[in-house]
Design a protein around this motif. Structure first.
Motif, short mmCIF file in Angstrom:
data_model
loop_
_atom_site.label_atom_id
_atom_site.label_comp_id
_atom_site.label_asym_id
_atom_site.label_seq_id
_atom_site.Cartn_x
_atom_site.Cartn_y
_atom_site.Cartn_z
N LYS B 135 0.82 -1.21 0.00
CA LYS B 135 0.00 0.00 0.00
C LYS B 135 0.85 1.27 0.00
CE LYS B 135 -0.75 0.37 4.96
NZ LYS B 135 -1.71 0.12 6.03
N ASP B 136 2.04 1.20 0.63
CA ASP B 136 2.89 2.39 0.63
C ASP B 136 3.43 2.69 -0.76
OD1 ASP B 136 2.49 2.62 3.33
OD2 ASP B 136 4.21 1.34 3.82
N MET B 137 3.80 1.59 -1.46
CA MET B 137 4.32 1.79 -2.81
C MET B 137 3.21 2.31 -3.73
SD MET B 137 6.94 -1.35 -3.41
CE MET B 137 6.35 -2.53 -2.23
N ALA B 138 2.00 1.76 -3.53
CA ALA B 138 0.87 2.19 -4.36
C ALA B 138 0.52 3.65 -4.05
CB ALA B 138 -0.32 1.28 -4.12
N ALA B 139 0.57 4.01 -2.75
CA ALA B 139 0.24 5.39 -2.37
C ALA B 139 1.22 6.37 -3.01
CB ALA B 139 0.25 5.52 -0.86
N ASP B 140 2.49 5.97 -3.10
CA ASP B 140 3.50 6.83 -3.75
C ASP B 140 3.07 7.21 -5.16
OD1 ASP B 140 5.07 6.80 -1.61
OD2 ASP B 140 6.65 5.51 -2.44
N MET B 141 2.50 6.23 -5.84
CA MET B 141 2.09 6.43 -7.23
C MET B 141 1.04 7.54 -7.29
SD MET B 141 2.84 5.07 -10.10
CE MET B 141 2.23 5.25 -11.75
N ILE B 142 0.07 7.49 -6.37
CA ILE B 142 -0.98 8.51 -6.37
C ILE B 142 -0.39 9.86 -5.95
CG2 ILE B 142 -3.13 9.24 -5.27
CD1 ILE B 142 -3.93 6.34 -5.09
N LEU B 143 0.44 9.83 -4.91
CA LEU B 143 1.00 11.08 -4.40
C LEU B 143 1.91 11.76 -5.42
CD1 LEU B 143 1.71 9.99 -0.74
CD2 LEU B 143 0.06 11.72 -1.48
N SER B 144 2.50 10.95 -6.31
CA SER B 144 3.44 11.53 -7.27
C SER B 144 2.76 12.53 -8.19
CB SER B 144 4.13 10.44 -8.08
OG SER B 144 3.21 9.90 -9.00
N HIS B 145 1.46 12.41 -8.39
CA HIS B 145 0.82 13.40 -9.25
C HIS B 145 -0.20 14.23 -8.49
CE1 HIS B 145 -3.40 12.22 -10.53
NE2 HIS B 145 -3.11 11.41 -9.54
N ASP B 146 -0.55 13.82 -7.28
CA ASP B 146 -1.51 14.59 -6.51
C ASP B 146 -1.03 14.63 -5.06
OD1 ASP B 146 -3.62 15.82 -5.37
OD2 ASP B 146 -5.06 14.20 -5.67
N GLU B 147 -0.22 15.66 -4.76
CA GLU B 147 0.40 15.71 -3.45
C GLU B 147 -0.59 15.96 -2.34
OE1 GLU B 147 3.53 18.59 -3.87
OE2 GLU B 147 4.36 17.42 -5.53
N SER B 148 -1.76 16.49 -2.70
CA SER B 148 -2.69 16.89 -1.65
C SER B 148 -3.65 15.76 -1.26
CB SER B 148 -3.49 18.11 -2.12
OG SER B 148 -4.19 17.75 -3.30
N ALA B 149 -3.55 14.61 -1.96
CA ALA B 149 -4.48 13.53 -1.68
C ALA B 149 -4.39 13.12 -0.20
CB ALA B 149 -4.16 12.33 -2.57
N ASP B 150 -5.54 12.97 0.46
CA ASP B 150 -5.47 12.58 1.87
C ASP B 150 -5.50 11.07 2.00
OD1 ASP B 150 -8.56 11.89 2.91
OD2 ASP B 150 -8.40 13.18 1.12
N LYS B 151 -5.11 10.63 3.19
CA LYS B 151 -4.90 9.21 3.44
C LYS B 151 -6.14 8.37 3.13
CE LYS B 151 -1.87 6.89 6.58
NZ LYS B 151 -1.44 6.66 7.94
N LYS B 152 -7.27 8.92 3.53
CA LYS B 152 -8.50 8.13 3.43
C LYS B 152 -8.88 7.91 1.96
CE LYS B 152 -13.13 7.45 4.98
NZ LYS B 152 -13.43 6.99 3.65
N SER B 153 -8.79 9.00 1.18
CA SER B 153 -9.19 8.86 -0.22
C SER B 153 -8.21 7.94 -0.95
CB SER B 153 -9.26 10.24 -0.88
OG SER B 153 -7.96 10.74 -1.08
#
Lengths: 271, 358, 278
Positions: B135-153
C-alpha cells in the motif's frame, strides 16, 4: 539396450534444509542418458531441472539414491576436476557467467587449467583462436574485450567456445537460449548439434520451452515438482502426452497456428 | 513456395495501421521521431531514426526486434524520458494531441508519467521494494501526481482498484512483497503501474525472462485489465515476434532504429514481406508433429552500432538474401501489399526465400 | 566509473572529502607553514593564543599547535593501521565463510559473534592498564583492529554469500579454480567498493576508540595523541581554569575526522549499495 550409458540415476533425490522447512527439489527420480544423444529436461521454473543438472555436474550431491557416470558412482573419480574434464556446462545467463573484471580471452584461456598436461602458451593461443572460429567469431573481434562490451548472443557463443576448447564427453546446457534473441537462438542450437555430431558429445539440454526441446533432442524428460512426469522419444511425447503437465506445456507455447488465450470481449480499435 | 499458411481464423479483429499518422482518434501519435544518445567517447548514436506510428484507443501495437535494435530507446522517447545521455533529436510525440517532447523531466514526471503513459516494468517480480508494504508503494504512485491527496481517499482508491483486479485488497495492501506468491506480486506491479488510468501502457518485454506458462499468465492478466477497461491502449515490446500473433492487432518490426515492416498482425506474421521479419518468424520452433525436420532460421551477428551513417539497407550485412545493390541503395518505407515495408525486393520472390515453412 | 562520477556530485560527499583533506593537510602540510616543535617549552604554561603561538601553550608551556599536529598524526596512524587490520581480518573471515557456507561458515559466524559481544573498550582498558610501559601506539592500534573486525566480517559475509550463487562462480568451479582462487578472483573484485567503505568506517571507529582510551589516561606511552591532549587538559585543570585552547581544538579535530569519514561512508553507501539507490 546396446548403447553405452553415460549417466544412470537410480531413485535420486535432493532435499534442501531439514525437518519441517525442508524442500524436496528432486524427488526420487530414475533415468538414464545414453552416449551421444541429446536429452532434454523440460519443465517450468522451480521444477527441479536445474538442481538435477547440477547433480550431474557434481555441483550438488544427491541426498539419496545412486548416480552413476560411465557405470561407476559419480564420485569414483575422486577429485571433481577429473569429473569436470569429462562433464562440462553452459549456463543460462552468459553475462553473469563471466567475471567482469577480466577480458573474455583471458577467461577462455583459464579453461586450460583443467588440462592434465597444459599446452604451451603458443598452443593455447592457437586453440583459443580455433574455438572462437568454431563458434563463428573472429578472434580479432573480441581481442582485449570485456564481457559487457559484447552482445548476449556473442557471449553465449563464448560459453560454447569454452566447450570447444575443453571437448568434454558430456555437456550440460542449462537454458542456454532463454536469454538470447530469437535470431541467435537458432544458431546456438546449431552449435549444440555440431558438438554432438563432430565431437560425439552427449548433451543434456535443460529448458522450459518444449518446442526447443522437441526440435533438438533424441529423448524428452518432462519434470514437475521434482518428479519425472513424462518421458520418451520426442514424437511420442508430443503426440501422446501421458501427463497433464506435458499437455499444459504444449498448450502454453504461443504457437501462431492455434488459439492461445481465449478473450471474452476483446476491446479493439473501433474505426 | 506459397507465403500464406493455412490459418484457422481467430476472432482477433485486425485493425490495420494507417500509412499516414495523425488520425483523429489516435491516443498516441509519434511523428518522425528521432532520438540519439551520446557515448562516453562523445560519439552520437542515432538509436531511433525517423519512426512514425499512431496508436488508437483500444489498440495494441506490438513492436518486435532483437536487443540493440532501438526498441527500448523508442519506449523512452515515447514516454518523453530524455535523461542524458539520451537526447531528443527531432520529431514529435503527442498523447491526446498534446506534445510531450520539450518538457522538463520534472514536468514530465508530474503531468505525463503514470497518468498519460505508464510502463510495466520488465522484471515485474523484482521491481517491488522488499522493505515496504504494497500500500505504501501504491500510495506513492498517487501522491506523485496529486500531493494533496489525503490518506482516506488514497486508501479507498487502492482498495477499490485492487479488488477490481481480483485481489484480496485488505490482505494484499497490508503485505510486504515477500509475503505474497509470485502471481499476486505480478498483479500488484501491474496494478500499481496502471493506478492512474494511463491512456497508454507500455509493456517492455514483460515476459521475456519467464517460462512459457508464466508468460501466458501475465498476458492473460493484461487482457483481463483491458477487458476491465483499466488499460485501454498498449505498446507491447518484445523480441519474440510470434508471440505478438496472440497479443497485438498490428505489428511494427524494428531494426537499427527504424521500422522495417509495419502492418496488421496477420500481414506481418503470416505474409511478411521483409527478410528480417520473415527471419524472426522463421526462428520460432513449435512442438507440432513434423516440425522437427524444419530448420529454424539463424541470423548471425548483431544489429549495427549506428555511430556512422550506413549507406544502403541497414540489414544488408546480415540479410540471407542480400542483393549486390542492397548495400548501396538507401531503403525507404513504402507500401507493399497493404503494409509499410523497407526493402527494395519486398514485392519480389527474393524475400520469400527467407523463413517460411510455418 | 559512472558511479564514481555520481559520487562527486553529492554535496555531503564533497563536504566530507574536503574536511578530511583539510585534516590531512594540517597533519602533513602544516609543518611547512609553521614551526612544529613539541620538545621545547616556548613559554609559560597555559599561555593564551597569540600571534607567536596561534593556539597558545599547554600545561608545560609547549606550543599547542605543534602538539595538535603531532597528536593528529598519531590519531590518523592509529585509525589507518587499525582500519587496515580490521578490514583485512574481517574481509578474509567474511568472504571465506560467506563463500564456503556450511559448517565452516557456522563456525566463523559463531567466532564473529563471540568477538562482537566482547566490549572493545573494556578489553583495551584491561590490556592497557596491565601493560603500562609496553603500551605503544602501534600496539593499541593492533588491539583496536583485532577486536573491531567483526563489523566488517558480518558486512562482507552477507555480500559474499550472495555472490556464491552467481554463475561465474559456478563456472570458475567447473573450470577447476581452487577455493582460494575463487575467493581472490571471482568474489573479492566484486566487493572492492564495499570493502573500501567498510575500511573508512573501521578507520573512523578506531580513531574514536583511541581518543576515548587515551582520554581515560590509558593512552600510548610513546607518543602524543589527540586523546592524550584531552587527558592532559583534564588532569591539569584546564577545564576549570577556562583554558579552552587546551582542549577545544583537539575535541573539534576528533569530531571533524570522525564526522568526515562517516559522511563519506554514508554518501558512498548511497551510491554503491543498490538497495539504497533509488
Amino acid at each position: 539396450m546396446t548403447d553405452a550409458l553415460k549417466f544412470q540415476a537410480k531413485n535420486i533425490s535432493r532435499v534442501f534444509g531439514h525437518g519441517k522447512k525442508s524442500v524436496t527439489a528432486v524427488d526420487n527420480v530414475t533415468f538414464e542418458i545414453r552416449d551421444r544423444e541429446i536429452i532434454s529436461l523440460v519443465g517450468q521454473s522451480g521444477c527441479g531441472k536445474t538442481v538435477l543438472a547440477k547433480m550431474l555436474l557434481r555441483l550438488e550431491t544427491p541426498t539419496s539414491g545412486e548416480l552413476l557416470f560411465n557405470g561407476k558412482p559419480i564420485t569414483a573419480t575422486g577429485d571433481p576436476r577429473n569429473h569436470w574434464r569429462q562433464v562440462q556446462a553452459v549456463f543460462q545467463d552468459p553475462f553473469s557467467c563471466f567475471n567482469q573484471f577480466f577480458t573474455i580471452r583471458s577467461q577462455l584461456k583459464s579453461s586450460f587449467r583443467l588440462f592434465e598436461t597444459k599446452p604451451s602458451p603458443g598452443e593455447i593461443e592457437e586453440r583459443v583462436d580455433q574455438a572462437l572460429l568454431a563458434v563463428n567469431i573472429k578472434p580479432k573481434e573480441v581481442e582485449g574485450k570485456y564481457p559487457f562490451e559484447l552482445s548476449g548472443g556473442q557471449m553465449q557463443r563464448m560459453l560454447l567456445a569454452r566447450i570447444f576448447i575443453l571437448k568434454p564427453q558430456v555437456l550440460i546446457a542449462d537454458e542456454p537460449t532463454s536469454m538470447v534473441d530469437a535470431c541467435s537462438r537458432a544458431s546456438i542450437l546449431d552449435y549444440l548439434l555440431k558438438l554432438k555430431e563432430e565431437l560425439s558429445m552427449t548433451i543434456v539440454f535443460v529448458t522450459h520451452d518444449i518446442g526447443l526441446a522437441y526440435y533438438i533432442s533424441d529423448s524428452l524428460y518432462i519434470m514437475h515438482k521434482g518428479k519425472m512426469v513424462d518421458r520418451g522419444a520426442p514424437d511420442d511425447v508430443i503426440k501422446h502426452p501421458t501427463s497433464d503437465v506435458t499437455k499444459q506445456l504444449l498448450e502454453d507455447i504461443p504457437d501462431v497456428h492455434r488459439q492461445w488465450i481465449a478473450r471474452g470481449t476483446p476491446v479493439h480499435a473501433a474505426e | 513456395m506459397t507465403v500464406s499458411a493455412p490459418v484457422r481464423p481467430l476472432e482477433q479483429a485486425a485493425s490495420g495501421p494507417t500509412p499516414k499518422p495523425a488520425k483523429s482518434n489516435a491516443v498516441l501519435e509519434v511523428e518522425d521521431l528521432r532520438v540519439h544518445y551520446v557515448t562516453r567517447f562523445g560519439h552520437k548514436i542515432q538509436a531511433v531514426d525517423g519512426v512514425s506510428f499512431s496508436l488508437k484507443q483500444g489498440e495494441i501495437l506490438g513492436i518486435a526486434g532483437e536487443s540493440g535494435c532501438g526498441k527500448t530507446t523508442l519506449v523512452s522517447g515515447c514516454m518523453g524520458l530524455y535523461i542524458p545521455p539520451l537526447f531528443h533529436t527531432s520529431g514529435d510525440v503527442r498523447i491526446d494531441g498534446k506534445s510531450i517532447v520539450g518538457m522538463t523531466l520534472e514536468q514530465n514526471r508530474k503531468e505525463v508519467l503514470g497518468q498519460k503513459i505508464a510502463m510495466i516494468p520488465q522484471g515485474a517480480l523484482n521491481s517491488l521494494n522488499p522493505t515496504r508494504k504494497i500500500k505504501d508503494m501504491a500510495a506513492d504512485m498517487i501522491l506523485s501526481h496529486d500531493e494533496s491527496a489525503d490518506k482516506k481517499s488514497i486508501n479507498d482508491r487502492l482498495r477499490e482498484r485492487f479488488t477490481r483486479i481480483g485481489l484480496d485488497a485488505d490482505h494484499v495492501l497490508n503485505s510486504y512483497p515477500v509475503e505474497l506468491p509470485a502471481g499476486t506480486k505480478q498483479r500488484c506491479v501491474i496494478g500499481i503501474s496502471t493506478l492512474l488510468n494511463p491512456k497508454v501502457v507500455v509493456a517492455d518485454e514483460p515476459t521475456s525472462a519467464l517460462d512459457v506458462s508464466t508468460q501466458k499468465a501475465v498476458i492473460k492478466l493484461l487482457f483481463e485489465l483491458m477487458d476491465q477497461e483499466i488499460i485501454s491502449s498498449m505498446l507491447f515490446i518484445t523480441h519474440e515476434l510470434p508471440l505478438l500473433r496472440h497479443v497485438s492487432s498490428s505489428i511494427a518490426v524494428m531494426y537499427a532504429g527504424e521500422f522495417v515492416e509495419y502492418g496488421t498482425t496477420e500481414q506481418v506474421i503470416f505474409e511478411g514481406r521483409q527478410p528480417y521479419s520473415r527471419a524472426l518468424m522463421g526462428s520460432m520452433l513449435s512442438a507440432e508433429p513434423g516440425q522437427k525436420s524444419r530448420k529454424p532460421v539463424a541470423i548471425e551477428g548483431a544489429p549495427p552500432k549506428l555511430d556512422k551513417p550506413i549507406p544502403g539497407c541497414r540489414f544488408a550485412e546480415r540479410c540471407p538474401v542480400a542483393q549486390p545493390d542492397c548495400r548501396t541503395t538507401e531503403q525507404v518505407l513504402r507500401i507493399v501489399a497493404g503494409r509499410q515495408v523497407r526493402c527494395k525486393y519486398a514485392d519480389t520472390e527474393v524475400v520469400e526465400q527467407v523463413g517460411g515453412g510455418l | 566509473m559512472q558511479l564514481v562520477k555520481g559520487l562527486f556530485k553529492i554535496p555531503a560527499f564533497l563536504l566530507g572529502l574536503f574536511l578530511f583533506a583539510a585534516t590531512l593537510a594540517l597533519a602533513f602540510l602544516g609543518p611547512l607553514v609553521f614551526h612544529v616543535d613539541v620538545s621545547t617549552r616556548v613559554g609559560d604554561p597555559y599561555m593564551a593564543p597569540s600571534a607567536a603561538h596561534w593556539l597558545g601553550t599547554d600545561h608545560l608551556g609547549v606550543d599547542m599547535l605543534s602538539m595538535l599536529v603531532m597528536g593528529l598524526r598519531a590519531s590518523l596512524y592509529v585509525g589507518f593501521l587499525a582500519g587496515v587490520v580490521a578490514t583485512i581480518v574481517g574481509t578474509l573471515i567474511g568472504v571465506y565463510g560467506g563463500y564456503k557456507g556450511g559448517l565452516l561458515d557456522d563456525i566463523l559466524t559463531v567466532l564473529t559473534n563471540l568477538f562482537l559481544v566482547i566490549p572493545t573498550l573494556i578489553v583495551l582498558i584491561l590490556l592497557s592498564s596491565s601493560m603500562d610501559k609496553g603500551r605503544s601506539l602501534t600496539l593499541i592500534a593492533l588491539i583496536i583492529g583485532g577486536t573491531t573486525w567483526t563489523w566488517s566480517a558480518r558486512a562482507v559475509r552477507a555480500q559474499s554469500s550472495s555472490l556464491r550463487a552467481r554463475d561465474h562462480v559456478a563456472l570458475a568451479r567447473i573450470n577447476g579454480f581452487s577455493t582460494l582462487e575463487i575467493v581472490l578472483e571471482q568474489i573479492l573484485p566484486y566487493l572492492l567498493s564495499y570493502i573500501f567503505m567498510v575500511f573508512i568506517l573501521q578507520t573512523a571507529t578506531a580513531i574514536l576508540t583511541e581518543a576515548t582510551i587515551s582520554m581515560l589516561g590509558l593512552g600510548p606511552y610513546d607518543s602524543i595523541s589527540l586523546g592524550k591532549i584531552l587527558n592532559d587538559a583534564k588532569t591539569n585543570e584546564a577545564l576549570i581554569g577556562g583554558k579552552w585552547w587546551a582542549f577545544m581544538p583537539a575535541m573539534v579535530l576528533v569530531t571533524v575526522i570522525a564526522f568526515s569519514l562517516y559522511v563519506i561512508n554514508t554518501a558512498m553507501e548511497g551510491v554503491f549499495n543498490p538497495r539504497l539507490r533509488k
